[in-house]
Design an enzyme around this catalytic site. Structure first.
Site, PDB file in Angstrom:
ATOM      1  N   ASN A 217      -3.246   6.182  -0.352  1.00 15.33           N
ATOM      2  CA  ASN A 217      -2.713   6.433   0.982  1.00 15.33           C
ATOM      3  C   ASN A 217      -1.990   7.769   1.103  1.00 15.33           C
ATOM      4  OD1 ASN A 217      -3.583   4.214   2.563  1.00 15.33           O
ATOM      5  ND2 ASN A 217      -2.215   2.903   1.382  1.00 15.33           N
TER       6      ASN A 217
ATOM      7  N   GLU B 126      -5.639  -0.140  -7.212  1.00  7.71           N
ATOM      8  CA  GLU B 126      -4.593   0.763  -7.702  1.00  7.71           C
ATOM      9  C   GLU B 126      -3.547  -0.077  -8.429  1.00  7.71           C
ATOM     10  OE1 GLU B 126      -3.406   4.731  -5.364  1.00  7.71           O
ATOM     11  OE2 GLU B 126      -3.183   2.931  -4.148  1.00  7.71           O
TER      12      GLU B 126
ATOM     13  N   HIS C  34      -2.649  -2.975  -5.824  1.00  7.60           N
ATOM     14  CA  HIS C  34      -3.090  -2.603  -4.481  1.00  7.60           C
ATOM     15  C   HIS C  34      -4.613  -2.720  -4.365  1.00  7.60           C
ATOM     16  CE1 HIS C  34      -3.578   0.757  -1.260  1.00  7.60           C
ATOM     17  NE2 HIS C  34      -3.630  -0.439  -0.713  1.00  7.60           N
TER      18      HIS C  34
ATOM     19  N   SER D 177       0.814  -1.213   0.000  1.00  2.00           N
ATOM     20  CA  SER D 177       0.000   0.000   0.000  1.00  2.00           C
ATOM     21  C   SER D 177       0.849   1.264   0.000  1.00  2.00           C
ATOM     22  CB  SER D 177      -0.925  -0.002   1.227  1.00  2.00           C
ATOM     23  OG  SER D 177      -0.184  -0.191   2.418  1.00  2.00           O
TER      24      SER D 177
END
Length: 295
Positions: free
Chosen positions: A189, A151, A139, A118
């Site tokens: 993130n 992702e 991800h 991540s």
């Protein structure tokens, strides 16, 4: 591409294995112990039961999904003759680098190597591979069987062919892939973790309590879950690790973890996985607010 290996039977790994198996792929689920693998399979079975109760799948679908999963306790056996490996081990750079060194030695030359990291650099992970063009970030979001986003992170050397293959594969899984470039935290993130960290800072400085902060964000910003509850769900240790990666990657103090978050991680208060974080998840409290230290 019908044979897939997933490394790690924890929260993300078993969710990824579940998703591929339910879509008809043969999945080799790999972890270091039979106990970890059984726990992962039990979680998959329970999640399938929930889907069954909601009439989203049939009993035959559940049996077929479970039948599509085989378990292995070593990487060389588990990655034999697979077209894709998805690494979903703990968010630890050293561990991931060691895993990819093993993959380079044990996988076929044309096997695509994906990581579910991540935040950790795809380019750094790919540096352990003789042909880094086949390494890519994949991800998934938690819970994997439910969340649509994936992702897709291109490392510096990731090829167009590998990227296109993984984008198409994600769509076949019923997901919505979004291609992003390889910088700390990627997109999800890089935006989410500073918000969570700021919510923790808001609590730490006494501006408001846990319930109040989460309520403001849910009712005022239309977030389905408040940032503190979301941090508990992700795992406070995971949040802390991601912030460290971004802090080290950007050398910017705005990514430094709040002291309260650091203390909670050191105290073992990791959220849902440990039974307590910003909320209490023990059986007798049923996720009620932790009242003493935060009120």
């Amino acid at each position: 591409m019908k044979n897939i290996a997933v490394i790690g039977a924890g929260t993300m790994g078993n969710g990824i294995a579940h998703t591929f198996a339910q879509s008809g792929y043969q999945v080799n689920l790999i972890d270091i112990s039979k106990e970890s693998l059984q726990k992962g399979l039990d979680t998959i079975s329970k999640n399938l039961d929930r889907m069954l109760a909601k009439e989203k799948i049939t009993e035959a679908d559940k049996k077929a999904t479970l039948k599509n999963i085989q378990t292995f306790i070593d990487i060389p056996s588990g990655v034999k003759n697979v077209s894709l490996v998805v690494e979903a081990a703990t968010e630890n750079e050293d561990l991931k680098l060691k895993i990819f060194e093993q993959l380079d030695s044990n996988c076929d030359e044309d096997t695509i190597l994906a990581t579910n990291t991540s935040s950790i650099s795809i380019t750094q992970i790919a540096s352990k591979i003789s042909n880094p063009s086949r390494v890519i970030g994949m991800h998934f979001m938690n819970p994997v069987p439910v969340m649509k986003l994936v992702e897709i992170i291109r490392g510096y050397n990731t090829s167009d062919k590998v990227t296109k293959t993984i984008m198409n594969l994600s769509e076949k899984l019923g997901k919505s892939p979004v291609e992003v470039n390889d910088y700390p935290g990627f997109v999800a993130n890089r935006i989410l973790m500073p918000m969570i960290n700021e919510a923790i800072e808001t609590l730490y400085t006494g501006v408001a309590g846990v319930y109040e902060i989460d309520t403001v964000m849910k009712l005022g910003m239309a977030h389905p879950m408040g940032p503190l509850q979301l941090a508990d769900f992700i795992g406070l240790d995971v949040c802390h690790s991601i912030l460290e990666v971004m802090y080290n990657g950007f050398k910017n103090p705005k990514y430094a973890a709040c002291p309260l978050l650091t203390n909670m991680v050191h105290a073992g208060k990791l959220g849902v996985k440990s039974g307590e974080g910003f909320y209490d998840y023990s059986e007798n409290r049923k996720a009620e607010k932790v009242s003493n230290q935060f009120s």
